[in-house]
Scaffold this active site. Structure first.
Site, PDB file in Angstrom:
ATOM      1  N   LEU A   1     -20.298   1.970  -6.256  1.00 60.81           N
ATOM      2  CA  LEU A   1     -21.510   1.584  -6.905  1.00 60.81           C
ATOM      3  C   LEU A   1     -22.704   1.362  -5.838  1.00 60.81           C
ATOM      4  O   LEU A   1     -23.688   1.701  -6.080  1.00 60.81           O
ATOM      5  CB  LEU A   1     -21.467   0.286  -7.847  1.00 60.81           C
ATOM      6  CG  LEU A   1     -20.888   0.418  -9.052  1.00 60.81           C
ATOM      7  CD1 LEU A   1     -21.020  -0.955  -9.697  1.00 60.81           C
ATOM      8  CD2 LEU A   1     -21.572   1.558  -9.953  1.00 60.81           C
TER       9      LEU A   1
ATOM     10  N   ALA B   1     -18.797  -2.213  -3.508  1.00 60.41           N
ATOM     11  CA  ALA B   1     -18.415  -2.374  -4.797  1.00 60.41           C
ATOM     12  C   ALA B   1     -17.946  -1.262  -5.709  1.00 60.41           C
ATOM     13  O   ALA B   1     -18.177  -0.744  -6.724  1.00 60.41           O
ATOM     14  CB  ALA B   1     -19.786  -2.819  -5.323  1.00 60.41           C
TER      15      ALA B   1
ATOM     16  N   TYR C   1       0.836  -1.025   0.035  1.00 66.52           N
ATOM     17  CA  TYR C   1      -0.056   0.045   0.006  1.00 66.52           C
ATOM     18  C   TYR C   1       0.794   1.243  -0.231  1.00 66.52           C
ATOM     19  O   TYR C   1       1.861   1.348   0.557  1.00 66.52           O
ATOM     20  CB  TYR C   1      -0.989   0.126   1.145  1.00 66.52           C
ATOM     21  CG  TYR C   1      -2.058  -0.812   1.005  1.00 66.52           C
ATOM     22  CD1 TYR C   1      -2.512  -1.731  -0.087  1.00 66.52           C
ATOM     23  CD2 TYR C   1      -2.944  -1.100   1.974  1.00 66.52           C
ATOM     24  CE1 TYR C   1      -3.309  -2.586  -0.186  1.00 66.52           C
ATOM     25  CE2 TYR C   1      -3.959  -2.084   2.148  1.00 66.52           C
ATOM     26  CZ  TYR C   1      -4.388  -2.775   1.019  1.00 66.52           C
ATOM     27  OH  TYR C   1      -5.292  -3.610   0.900  1.00 66.52           O
TER      28      TYR C   1
END
Length: 322
Positions: free
Chosen positions: A217, A214, A53
């Site tokens: 979304l 998601a 990361y």
């Protein structure tokens, strides 16, 4: 804050896991510190990161930020169940990634140094390494346990049969084996219900879903667009694929009087194998908003409606055979 056991272990973790992937690339170090401090104030004790990361190969930017936060003291390390991951390449040489015994040893030592701690609570394989046998994987992890450098081992992005192979080899060695699986799971992505979740249940692994919204979304994207926010080309493409479902979903969230993002998290929290969805706030306000998902109660009727909008999978093989 509610707490639960991590899989079949005695370790208690918060029902929300603070994901740190934004720390560095999108969130400044000072803001990252403030988010982690506030997470503790809210009772969140479970933090997830990975050596890759920060997305600058070999630098471990996010782990370094966490390390400097731990170094401030004040019980920060002691109050945190820190989970990190290895697999991705941290250099350009042949053994700078994956799950060989050599890389497991080097990667663990490097993560410990970056995070300025002498042990990792949950050490996770970020992906399955098809070129490394589980005998080698467990031998290396067992050495780290014996040295006191790690406490528990978890997987991420494993198929159900990978979990089974890993657990059977651990059983042969008379060791605890995997205690968790970090999987891509949300209302739109329900394929883990076929075999990953049944394997996790059978072997006593806690499920830690990543991307619970998601990629946005399920976070009220239509509302945001209506208010003038733009979507990335990739997001716009995904939205067009699922527009009917997303429209029905946001309408149902309105009917319940619940924010769509909170509804998506609440649905995961109602799945019995789920330990804690990973949330990735970029700001304190986003963190405060996300915690409200813990207050959302869904009855059988609401859960059934969500299944109508986003059909799931029956356990294999019954989903596709008798």
């Amino acid at each position: 804050m509610d707490y639960t056991q991590l899989g079949r272990t005695g370790l208690k973790v918060s029902r929300l896991c603070l994901g740190t992937m934004n720390f560095g690339p999108q969130t400044t170090e000072d803001d990252s510190f403030a988010i982690m401090d506030h997470a503790h104030e809210l009772g969140i004790n479970f933090f997830d990161t990975a050596n890759v990361y920060g997305w600058k190969k070999g630098e471990g930017i996010t782990e370094n930020i966490i390390g400097r936060w731990f170094a401030q003291g004040g019980g920060r390390r002691e109050k945190t169940v820190i989970a990190t991951k290895l697999y991705g390449d941290m250099g350009d040489w042949p053994n700078d990634g994956r799950l060989s015994a050599l890389n497991i040893r080097r990667a663990a030592d490097a993560s410990l140094k970056r995070m300025q701690t002498d042990y990792i609570d949950l050490y996770q394989a970020h992906h399955v390494d098809r070129n490394t046998p589980f005998e080698e994987f467990w031998e290396a992890m067992d050495v780290l346990k014996q040295q006191g450098k790690i406490l528990y081992v978890g997987s991420s992005n494993f198929a159900g049969w990978h979990i089974a192979k890993a657990q059977e080899e651990a059983r042969r060695r008379n060791t605890l084996g995997l205690v968790s699986e970090q999987s891509h799971y949300n209302l739109l992505v329900r394929a883990p219900e076929l075999e990953v979740i049944p394997a996790a249940e059978d072997y006593g692994l806690g499920l830690i879903p990543w991307s619970p919204l998601a990629g946005g979304l399920l976070g009220g994207i239509l509302r945001k667009i209506d208010k003038g926010r733009s979507a990335t080309p990739q997001m716009a493409s995904e939205l067009e694929k699922h527009r009917d479902k997303v429209e029905a979903y946001e309408a149902f969230a309105d009917e319940l009087g619940v924010d769509p993002a909170h509804l998506a998290l609440a649905w995961l929290l109602h799945q019995k194998v789920v330990t804690a969805p990973i949330i990735g706030p970029r700001t304190i306000d986003q963190l405060d908003g996300t915690v409200r998902a813990l207050e959302v109660e869904l009855d059988e009727k609401a859960l059934a409606r969500l299944d109508e909008i986003f059909p799931g999978f029956r356990t294999a093989p019954e989903h596709y055979a008798w």
